[in-house]
Design a protein around this motif. Sequence first.
Motif, PDB file in Angstrom:
ATOM      1  N   GLY A  43     -15.209   7.969   7.029  1.00  0.00           N
ATOM      2  CA  GLY A  43     -14.098   7.938   6.086  1.00  0.00           C
ATOM      3  C   GLY A  43     -12.811   8.418   6.727  1.00  0.00           C
ATOM      4  N   GLN A  44     -12.893   9.474   7.519  1.00  0.00           N
ATOM      5  CA  GLN A  44     -11.714   9.976   8.221  1.00  0.00           C
ATOM      6  C   GLN A  44     -11.194   8.942   9.221  1.00  0.00           C
ATOM      7  OE1 GLN A  44     -13.730  13.756   9.462  1.00  0.00           O
ATOM      8  NE2 GLN A  44     -11.803  14.712   8.836  1.00  0.00           N
ATOM      9  N   GLU A  45     -12.116   8.309   9.935  1.00  0.00           N
ATOM     10  CA  GLU A  45     -11.704   7.286  10.898  1.00  0.00           C
ATOM     11  C   GLU A  45     -10.984   6.134  10.201  1.00  0.00           C
ATOM     12  OE1 GLU A  45     -14.546   6.063  13.980  1.00  0.00           O
ATOM     13  OE2 GLU A  45     -15.862   7.657  13.242  1.00  0.00           O
ATOM     14  N   ASN A  46     -11.558   5.658   9.100  1.00  0.00           N
ATOM     15  CA  ASN A  46     -10.951   4.550   8.365  1.00  0.00           C
ATOM     16  C   ASN A  46      -9.560   4.919   7.853  1.00  0.00           C
ATOM     17  OD1 ASN A  46     -13.204   2.938   8.752  1.00  0.00           O
ATOM     18  ND2 ASN A  46     -14.148   3.523   6.811  1.00  0.00           N
ATOM     19  N   ALA A  47      -9.444   6.121   7.319  1.00  0.00           N
ATOM     20  CA  ALA A  47      -8.159   6.558   6.772  1.00  0.00           C
ATOM     21  C   ALA A  47      -7.121   6.707   7.883  1.00  0.00           C
ATOM     22  CB  ALA A  47      -8.330   7.873   6.024  1.00  0.00           C
ATOM     23  N   ILE A 104       0.845  -1.208   0.000  1.00  0.00           N
ATOM     24  CA  ILE A 104       0.000   0.000   0.000  1.00  0.00           C
ATOM     25  C   ILE A 104       0.871   1.245   0.000  1.00  0.00           C
ATOM     26  CG2 ILE A 104      -1.655   1.342   1.366  1.00  0.00           C
ATOM     27  CD1 ILE A 104      -2.761  -1.404   2.363  1.00  0.00           C
ATOM     28  N   ILE A 105       1.937   1.221   0.797  1.00  0.00           N
ATOM     29  CA  ILE A 105       2.845   2.368   0.839  1.00  0.00           C
ATOM     30  C   ILE A 105       3.585   2.521  -0.482  1.00  0.00           C
ATOM     31  CG2 ILE A 105       4.923   3.293   1.947  1.00  0.00           C
ATOM     32  CD1 ILE A 105       3.972   1.932   4.542  1.00  0.00           C
ATOM     33  N   GLU A 106       4.132   1.423  -0.995  1.00  0.00           N
ATOM     34  CA  GLU A 106       4.900   1.461  -2.244  1.00  0.00           C
ATOM     35  C   GLU A 106       4.051   1.917  -3.422  1.00  0.00           C
ATOM     36  OE1 GLU A 106       6.453  -2.436  -2.677  1.00  0.00           O
ATOM     37  OE2 GLU A 106       7.855  -2.255  -0.985  1.00  0.00           O
ATOM     38  N   GLU A 107       2.785   1.581  -3.399  1.00  0.00           N
ATOM     39  CA  GLU A 107       1.917   1.917  -4.529  1.00  0.00           C
ATOM     40  C   GLU A 107       1.255   3.287  -4.365  1.00  0.00           C
ATOM     41  OE1 GLU A 107       2.047   0.134  -7.210  1.00  0.00           O
ATOM     42  OE2 GLU A 107       3.423  -1.184  -6.132  1.00  0.00           O
ATOM     43  N   GLY A 108       1.733   4.092  -3.409  1.00  0.00           N
ATOM     44  CA  GLY A 108       1.273   5.474  -3.310  1.00  0.00           C
ATOM     45  C   GLY A 108      -0.007   5.662  -2.536  1.00  0.00           C
ATOM     46  N   GLY A 109      -0.290   4.791  -1.575  1.00  0.00           N
ATOM     47  CA  GLY A 109      -1.549   4.899  -0.841  1.00  0.00           C
ATOM     48  C   GLY A 109      -1.562   5.926   0.278  1.00  0.00           C
ATOM     49  N   VAL A 110      -0.391   6.324   0.765  1.00  0.00           N
ATOM     50  CA  VAL A 110      -0.347   7.205   1.939  1.00  0.00           C
ATOM     51  C   VAL A 110      -0.915   8.590   1.627  1.00  0.00           C
ATOM     52  CG1 VAL A 110       1.161   8.358   3.606  1.00  0.00           C
ATOM     53  CG2 VAL A 110       1.592   5.976   2.962  1.00  0.00           C
ATOM     54  N   GLY A 111      -0.528   9.157   0.497  1.00  0.00           N
ATOM     55  CA  GLY A 111      -0.989  10.503   0.137  1.00  0.00           C
ATOM     56  C   GLY A 111      -2.506  10.636   0.115  1.00  0.00           C
ATOM     57  N   PRO A 112      -3.206   9.779  -0.646  1.00  0.00           N
ATOM     58  CA  PRO A 112      -4.673   9.901  -0.670  1.00  0.00           C
ATOM     59  C   PRO A 112      -5.332   9.561   0.668  1.00  0.00           C
ATOM     60  CG  PRO A 112      -3.955   8.027  -1.996  1.00  0.00           C
ATOM     61  CD  PRO A 112      -2.729   8.828  -1.671  1.00  0.00           C
ATOM     62  N   LEU A 113      -4.704   8.700   1.473  1.00  0.00           N
ATOM     63  CA  LEU A 113      -5.251   8.415   2.800  1.00  0.00           C
ATOM     64  C   LEU A 113      -5.169   9.656   3.695  1.00  0.00           C
ATOM     65  CD1 LEU A 113      -3.889   4.816   3.512  1.00  0.00           C
ATOM     66  CD2 LEU A 113      -6.296   5.480   3.324  1.00  0.00           C
ATOM     67  N   HIS A 121       8.465   7.637   5.692  1.00  0.00           N
ATOM     68  CA  HIS A 121       7.796   7.989   4.433  1.00  0.00           C
ATOM     69  C   HIS A 121       6.551   8.833   4.710  1.00  0.00           C
ATOM     70  CE1 HIS A 121       6.144   7.517   0.374  1.00  0.00           C
ATOM     71  NE2 HIS A 121       4.990   7.228   0.964  1.00  0.00           N
ATOM     72  N   MET A 122       5.770   8.432   5.703  1.00  0.00           N
ATOM     73  CA  MET A 122       4.556   9.179   6.032  1.00  0.00           C
ATOM     74  C   MET A 122       4.877  10.591   6.512  1.00  0.00           C
ATOM     75  SD  MET A 122       2.176   6.396   7.948  1.00  0.00           S
ATOM     76  CE  MET A 122       2.189   4.691   7.432  1.00  0.00           C
ATOM     77  N   ILE A 123       5.926  10.699   7.311  1.00  0.00           N
ATOM     78  CA  ILE A 123       6.336  12.022   7.794  1.00  0.00           C
ATOM     79  C   ILE A 123       6.708  12.918   6.617  1.00  0.00           C
ATOM     80  CG2 ILE A 123       8.047  13.267   9.173  1.00  0.00           C
ATOM     81  CD1 ILE A 123       6.027  11.663  10.822  1.00  0.00           C
ATOM     82  N   HIS A 124       7.404  12.354   5.650  1.00  0.00           N
ATOM     83  CA  HIS A 124       7.850  13.137   4.491  1.00  0.00           C
ATOM     84  C   HIS A 124       6.695  13.630   3.631  1.00  0.00           C
ATOM     85  CE1 HIS A 124      12.188  11.350   4.618  1.00  0.00           C
ATOM     86  NE2 HIS A 124      12.019  12.366   5.420  1.00  0.00           N
ATOM     87  N   VAL A 125       5.588  12.894   3.617  1.00  0.00           N
ATOM     88  CA  VAL A 125       4.449  13.323   2.796  1.00  0.00           C
ATOM     89  C   VAL A 125       3.430  14.141   3.602  1.00  0.00           C
ATOM     90  CG1 VAL A 125       4.697  11.439   1.138  1.00  0.00           C
ATOM     91  CG2 VAL A 125       3.224  11.112   3.127  1.00  0.00           C
ATOM     92  N   GLY A 126       3.816  14.557   4.826  1.00  0.00           N
ATOM     93  CA  GLY A 126       2.992  15.520   5.549  1.00  0.00           C
ATOM     94  C   GLY A 126       2.075  14.974   6.612  1.00  0.00           C
TER      95      GLY A 126
END
Length: 634
Positions: A203-207, A183-192, A223-228
Amino acid sequence: MGDIVKQILAKPIQLADQVTKAADEASSFKQECGELKSKTDKLAALLRQAARASSDLYERPTRRIIEEMEHVLDKALALALKCRGNALMKRVFTLNPGAAVRKVCSHVENSIGDVSWLLRVSAGDNGGEYLGGLPPIAANDPILCFIWEQIAVLHKGSVEERSEAAASLVSLASDSERYGKLIIEEGGVGPLLKLVKEGKGEGQENAARAIGLLGRDPESVEHMIHVGACSVLAKILKEGPMKVQAVVAWAVSELAANYPKCQDLFAQHNIIRLLVGHLAFETVEEHSKYTIVSTKPTSIHALVIASSNNVHRDNHTDQNPTRLGERPRNLHRVITSTIAMHAATKQGNESNEQVNHQRNNSHSGINLKGRDRDLEDPGTKAKMKEMAARALWHLAKGNSSICRSITESRALLCFAVLLEKGTDGVQYNSAMAVMEITAVAEMDAELRKSAFKPNSPACKAVVDQVVKIIEKGDSELLIGCIKMIGNLARTFKATETRMIGPLVKLLDEREAEVSREASIALTKFACTENYLHVDHSKAIISAGGAKHLIQLVYFGEEMVKIPALVLLSYIAMHVPDSEQLAQAEVLQVIEWASKHSSIAHDQTLEPLLLESKSRLELYQSRAPRGFHKLHFHQ
């Protein structure tokens, strides 16, 4: 991203045109090459459609599909070129000439399926059904395709669809660490994170839950820290619905636990202040550091002290100021009086409505309407406190600056109240948070002196609740509370001995882990590094500690023997003339331990045994007597 996708698509479009031209010019196997040309034309048309919609394409599957497609088109072009010359064909095709072309046609057909699926997924056009099934490229890894689809929905779906997609990713991340990595490698963090920030309710809770589950290792958290992630989570803790805030606080605790280097980054985004605000809501008011200062500033600490002293004077229990570790007679009365006095001080400058609003919101920096928070159900409020305490626990671990921020707020007083009357989860997380803060304070003299000074009402309140838990002796909070008292051992005065008895009693505990932690905690009272080691050693002896320690040395489990012997050695070293130690034949026990191979070779213990034996020999007889005699001949 559209320009990047256009660049990715440029080469396969050119290759497809070349294959079409070469297949059209074939002089051999014209029927097979005609089929190849037809399929390649269709593929080229889809690629051009994709190029026109490049801004909508999901980059990760696009790259994977195009990479596979280029290999297919390279093979197709090589084969079509060979079909243009008869002289060459006898060398090229030795078995079944038509089979090679048909195999390439099959691969091109798969590429058509992959691109068609990509266009549907990127457009979010599923017609209310599953997105066209698995594309051929995902035949060997269907989960990867499913992840692509859910992330695409996060980009393009409706509010409900995005919530469901986040829930699906939560399920995947819960099931497997590998799926989380994908999920991380395929770019899932940004949209979450975008859904956490801009979504609604569930939706917010799930994300947010997905973010917490994905942060299982330092690399993922970084990685998550770097994307905000920090700014998004801080924004929700300040402004979001309380149910969402509780999940976000849990996610913060997970990220901090799995990547401690992010602690300071969270602190820079004011997350400590926000968490303390949630902890203090309807518990106690916070420190003036986090409030709007009135025109007549009043020290809340001073008010607590004054209130505490008034309570003690009223009850006629002690004419002296309460010392650290001595039990306040009525914790609720102290806290209630403090809050009432603080509110009265502010009332001269503000209306009642403003006071209430500031108490609920401004103090913590939380921008929710006071009424909205007040109307939350008790379960949600309790969950918020539980997760806020959990986040503070993991943020405080090993971090002096964060511990200082926490102890300068009203958090310690909050923890005291929550340890007494919080729900099970709130109590446990509060105990663990205080345990980590005291562990840091044990190593940081400045923090220890400022946060756990003898005249601190908040510290007294915490110690009061911790001692109650230790006296009860059957709580899941017990281990953490034992460690907590041990961490504070150097802050207690010689007369503050009420925690010694309960700890000594736990040496006789059936559970080896409890006895071990009690031994370690008492060692921090009796060790040479503690200035009051003689007084504390005498208190341990008076509470019957020698008898329990001898039992543990002889009959305890391996994990308990060494800690018990270390404590016994310190006591014998500091009070060698004790008649109780002589009657318990401690000298014989230490001599026996010195000859025991598994004990004598412990490098930290050996010098303690030698020193304590030397001291005891000045005052006590070596003649074995009574109960111990059998053991010296083993």
